[in-house]
Scaffold this active site. Sequence first.
Site, mmCIF file in Angstrom:
data_model
loop_
_atom_site.group_PDB
_atom_site.id
_atom_site.type_symbol
_atom_site.label_atom_id
_atom_site.label_comp_id
_atom_site.label_asym_id
_atom_site.label_seq_id
_atom_site.Cartn_x
_atom_site.Cartn_y
_atom_site.Cartn_z
ATOM 1 N N GLU A 163 -17.842 21.210 -16.740
ATOM 2 C CA GLU A 163 -18.338 20.069 -17.579
ATOM 3 C C GLU A 163 -17.368 18.887 -16.915
ATOM 4 O O GLU A 163 -18.149 17.769 -16.779
ATOM 5 C CB GLU A 163 -17.893 19.735 -19.197
ATOM 6 C CG GLU A 163 -18.810 20.361 -19.344
ATOM 7 C CD GLU A 163 -18.268 20.626 -21.402
ATOM 8 O OE1 GLU A 163 -18.789 19.559 -22.072
ATOM 9 O OE2 GLU A 163 -17.834 21.290 -22.150
ATOM 10 N N THR A 217 -38.679 26.001 -12.733
ATOM 11 C CA THR A 217 -38.651 25.050 -12.611
ATOM 12 C C THR A 217 -38.771 23.897 -13.548
ATOM 13 O O THR A 217 -39.696 24.012 -15.581
ATOM 14 C CB THR A 217 -39.781 24.244 -11.774
ATOM 15 O OG1 THR A 217 -40.960 25.337 -12.568
ATOM 16 C CG2 THR A 217 -39.717 25.937 -10.666
ATOM 17 N N HIS A 218 -38.451 22.599 -13.928
ATOM 18 C CA HIS A 218 -39.053 21.503 -15.048
ATOM 19 C C HIS A 218 -37.835 21.907 -15.885
ATOM 20 O O HIS A 218 -38.194 21.783 -17.309
ATOM 21 C CB HIS A 218 -39.821 21.408 -15.118
ATOM 22 C CG HIS A 218 -41.609 20.888 -14.311
ATOM 23 N ND1 HIS A 218 -41.619 20.109 -14.184
ATOM 24 C CD2 HIS A 218 -41.391 22.027 -13.331
ATOM 25 C CE1 HIS A 218 -42.024 19.679 -12.960
ATOM 26 N NE2 HIS A 218 -41.810 21.130 -12.881
ATOM 27 N N SER A 234 0.725 -0.712 -0.392
ATOM 28 C CA SER A 234 -0.059 -0.056 -0.290
ATOM 29 C C SER A 234 0.877 0.748 0.048
ATOM 30 O O SER A 234 0.697 2.632 0.183
ATOM 31 C CB SER A 234 -0.703 0.006 1.345
ATOM 32 O OG SER A 234 -0.295 -0.338 2.846
ATOM 33 N N TYR A 287 -10.112 -5.874 11.964
ATOM 34 C CA TYR A 287 -9.992 -5.683 11.003
ATOM 35 C C TYR A 287 -9.337 -6.793 10.350
ATOM 36 O O TYR A 287 -8.997 -7.968 10.255
ATOM 37 C CB TYR A 287 -8.273 -5.109 11.837
ATOM 38 C CG TYR A 287 -6.950 -4.600 10.390
ATOM 39 C CD1 TYR A 287 -7.579 -3.920 9.767
ATOM 40 C CD2 TYR A 287 -6.525 -5.383 9.366
ATOM 41 C CE1 TYR A 287 -6.903 -3.219 8.327
ATOM 42 C CE2 TYR A 287 -5.783 -5.685 8.360
ATOM 43 C CZ TYR A 287 -5.536 -4.294 7.443
ATOM 44 O OH TYR A 287 -4.877 -3.690 6.980
ATOM 45 N N ASN A 300 -2.945 -1.653 13.292
ATOM 46 C CA ASN A 300 -4.021 -1.477 13.410
ATOM 47 C C ASN A 300 -4.573 -0.584 13.812
ATOM 48 O O ASN A 300 -5.818 0.812 12.973
ATOM 49 C CB ASN A 300 -5.165 -2.578 14.284
ATOM 50 C CG ASN A 300 -4.652 -3.855 13.433
ATOM 51 O OD1 ASN A 300 -3.782 -3.880 11.893
ATOM 52 N ND2 ASN A 300 -5.341 -5.381 13.626
ATOM 53 N N ASN A 328 -16.267 26.259 -25.366
ATOM 54 C CA ASN A 328 -16.461 25.170 -24.713
ATOM 55 C C ASN A 328 -15.863 25.177 -23.216
ATOM 56 O O ASN A 328 -15.049 25.236 -22.811
ATOM 57 C CB ASN A 328 -15.887 23.772 -25.164
ATOM 58 C CG ASN A 328 -16.034 23.469 -26.476
ATOM 59 O OD1 ASN A 328 -17.487 24.242 -26.882
ATOM 60 N ND2 ASN A 328 -15.795 22.806 -27.030
ATOM 61 N N SER A 344 -12.152 23.590 -29.562
ATOM 62 C CA SER A 344 -12.355 22.973 -30.534
ATOM 63 C C SER A 344 -11.465 22.852 -32.006
ATOM 64 O O SER A 344 -11.071 23.431 -32.188
ATOM 65 C CB SER A 344 -13.561 22.699 -31.334
ATOM 66 O OG SER A 344 -13.786 21.683 -32.409
ATOM 67 N N LYS A 373 -15.393 27.237 -31.256
ATOM 68 C CA LYS A 373 -16.185 26.643 -30.406
ATOM 69 C C LYS A 373 -15.573 27.337 -29.365
ATOM 70 O O LYS A 373 -14.587 27.478 -29.454
ATOM 71 C CB LYS A 373 -15.762 25.669 -30.116
ATOM 72 C CG LYS A 373 -16.787 24.905 -30.838
ATOM 73 C CD LYS A 373 -18.106 24.718 -30.552
ATOM 74 C CE LYS A 373 -19.277 24.527 -30.027
ATOM 75 N NZ LYS A 373 -19.200 22.663 -29.909
ATOM 76 N N GLN A 418 -7.153 -2.414 3.848
ATOM 77 C CA GLN A 418 -6.497 -0.850 2.983
ATOM 78 C C GLN A 418 -6.652 -0.626 2.222
ATOM 79 O O GLN A 418 -6.063 0.334 1.645
ATOM 80 C CB GLN A 418 -4.924 -2.574 2.630
ATOM 81 C CG GLN A 418 -3.914 -1.867 2.534
ATOM 82 C CD GLN A 418 -2.853 -2.657 2.125
ATOM 83 O OE1 GLN A 418 -1.968 -2.702 3.203
ATOM 84 N NE2 GLN A 418 -2.615 -3.009 0.723
ATOM 85 N N LYS A 461 -8.097 3.580 1.804
ATOM 86 C CA LYS A 461 -7.680 4.627 1.402
ATOM 87 C C LYS A 461 -8.002 4.828 -0.200
ATOM 88 O O LYS A 461 -7.844 6.353 0.759
ATOM 89 C CB LYS A 461 -6.094 5.172 2.197
ATOM 90 C CG LYS A 461 -6.298 4.864 3.768
ATOM 91 C CD LYS A 461 -5.466 4.069 4.457
ATOM 92 C CE LYS A 461 -4.473 2.559 4.081
ATOM 93 N NZ LYS A 461 -5.409 1.754 4.894
HETATM 94 N N1 ARG Z 1 -1.395 -1.506 5.121
HETATM 95 C C1 ARG Z 1 -2.450 -1.637 6.642
HETATM 96 C C2 ARG Z 1 -4.097 -1.226 6.514
HETATM 97 O O1 ARG Z 1 -3.839 0.315 5.438
HETATM 98 C C3 ARG Z 1 -1.982 -1.519 7.680
HETATM 99 C C4 ARG Z 1 -2.466 -1.987 8.600
HETATM 100 C C5 ARG Z 1 -2.491 -3.788 9.052
HETATM 101 N N2 ARG Z 1 -2.493 -4.324 9.669
HETATM 102 C C6 ARG Z 1 -2.147 -5.570 9.331
HETATM 103 N N3 ARG Z 1 -3.099 -6.432 10.667
HETATM 104 N N4 ARG Z 1 -2.055 -6.196 8.149
HETATM 105 O O2 ARG Z 1 -4.882 -1.747 6.510
#
Ligand code: ARG
Length: 467
Positions: free
Chosen positions: A300, A159-160, A28, A327, A114, A295, A287, A293, A332, A335
């Site tokens: 958009e 409206t509409h 990650s 967990y 964790n 744009n 364009s 044009k 992971q 994110k």
């Molecule tokens: N890279 C992991 C994540 O973002 C960190 C936590 C990992 N924990 C584990 N028990 N493998 O979730």
Amino acid sequence: MPDNEKQVTWGGRFGSKPDDLMQVFGESISFDRRLAPYDLQGSLGHAGMLAEVGLLTPEEFEEIKNGITELSEEIASDEFQWKLELEDVHMNLEQALRAKTEAADKLHAGRSRNDQVATDMRLFFKDACQQLRTALEGAMGALLKLARNHALLPIPGYTHLQRAQPVTVGHHLLAHIEALGRDHERFSTVAEHANVCPLGSGALAGSTLPLDREHVAKALGFVDDQGLPRLTPNGMDAVADRDVFVEFASACATCSLHLSRLSEDVILWNSSEFGYIDLPDSFTTGSSLMPQKKNPDSFELVRGKTGRILGNLNNLLVTIKGLPLTYNRDLQEDKPPVFDSFDELSLCLAVVAGALKDSSFNEEACRDAASDPLLLATDLADYLVERGVPFRKAHHVVGELVSLSEHKKATLPDLTDQEVQAVCPQLEPDWREVFDLERAFAKREKPGMPGPGQIEGRIRYWESLLD
Ligand code: ARG
């Protein structure tokens, strides 16, 4: 397997190191490296507490602290070498610290990745919400300037997507400002919900070590108005909970919806058919084929990116849905969607601010469109109500007059007094005054209405908050 080939962090019980494919699949670091400043901050807070309770000597703490300072500088100047085989930001930083001081081997006491990642993300969310609030202020400021400059310029309200009743540019732009103002508040709430410290939860069941959770929470700024520490009350919940992720992604989704609807208004207004607004060359594109044009791509794209930001929320919800406590490595994947929503929404807000800053309204086209007398058909019904005609009857009367004018291919006020009185005797000779736009706005001086005093009051309110 010789010790020096083992995975440094957890390789003790393993007979082989991870397959190359598993390393690429499981890493990650490509996306969580941006958490480095928060991870170092968290480690410093944790180390300070370990020293406080006697699990690190003052010298060891000093070495860790200096190492963390050096790492912060290496990361800020982009000198830091991230290693894929170390999987994530936590293990990269721990190993880099270990290269500076042996004391780093003691740092992970009473801590798991964790609770570490949960803490990093809470610190990230607090910052991200503050940055989005500032970006929102930029977009709201640009809208407010336009609203101020064209506060009383009449345009049709729709409206509409059919002409409905007259409003002013001030009233219409304030509608978008109010929506963004709610987003601003929403991001405060999300930051408030992020403001709780998970450290001390360990993997899920805390630790037998004499940790001082209050100390860490205070060191990391997880405190209430009185400076009292705010701690997660259940270790299992603390490492499994992704509510703030969902709230953040949802607040981003709502805000991007608002920007998308604003964009749609601007795109329509910018078309030749409406012609109400001119966009600056700097936020439009040409364009490759059609030389004439210009744009509105900026708006958009804001509308387009909204699809992606809404998708991020859904992505997150589905990822979390079936997970047992606590967990699971699926988490992971929590994110990338929130980072993407943050990055894209930040860009959208900056683009909206930039594009609106140099936009201007075309006074003539707006006034011309707003002079359509049919926009005041409802005001004529109100006129009759004030003279004792029940509203439902007044509605019918005006409907008949509209139909009559259409047959005569004339406008509503072109009907003669005799013609209108034949339909309804309560239409006295002053009935045409209804078609004066200034009168129409002046009679709308209650909160929320487009009366000039109301618009001025609300513009001042936002000016006082945004200045
Ligand atoms: N890279 C992991 C994540 O973002 C960190 C936590 C990992 N924990 C584990 N028990 N493998 O979730």
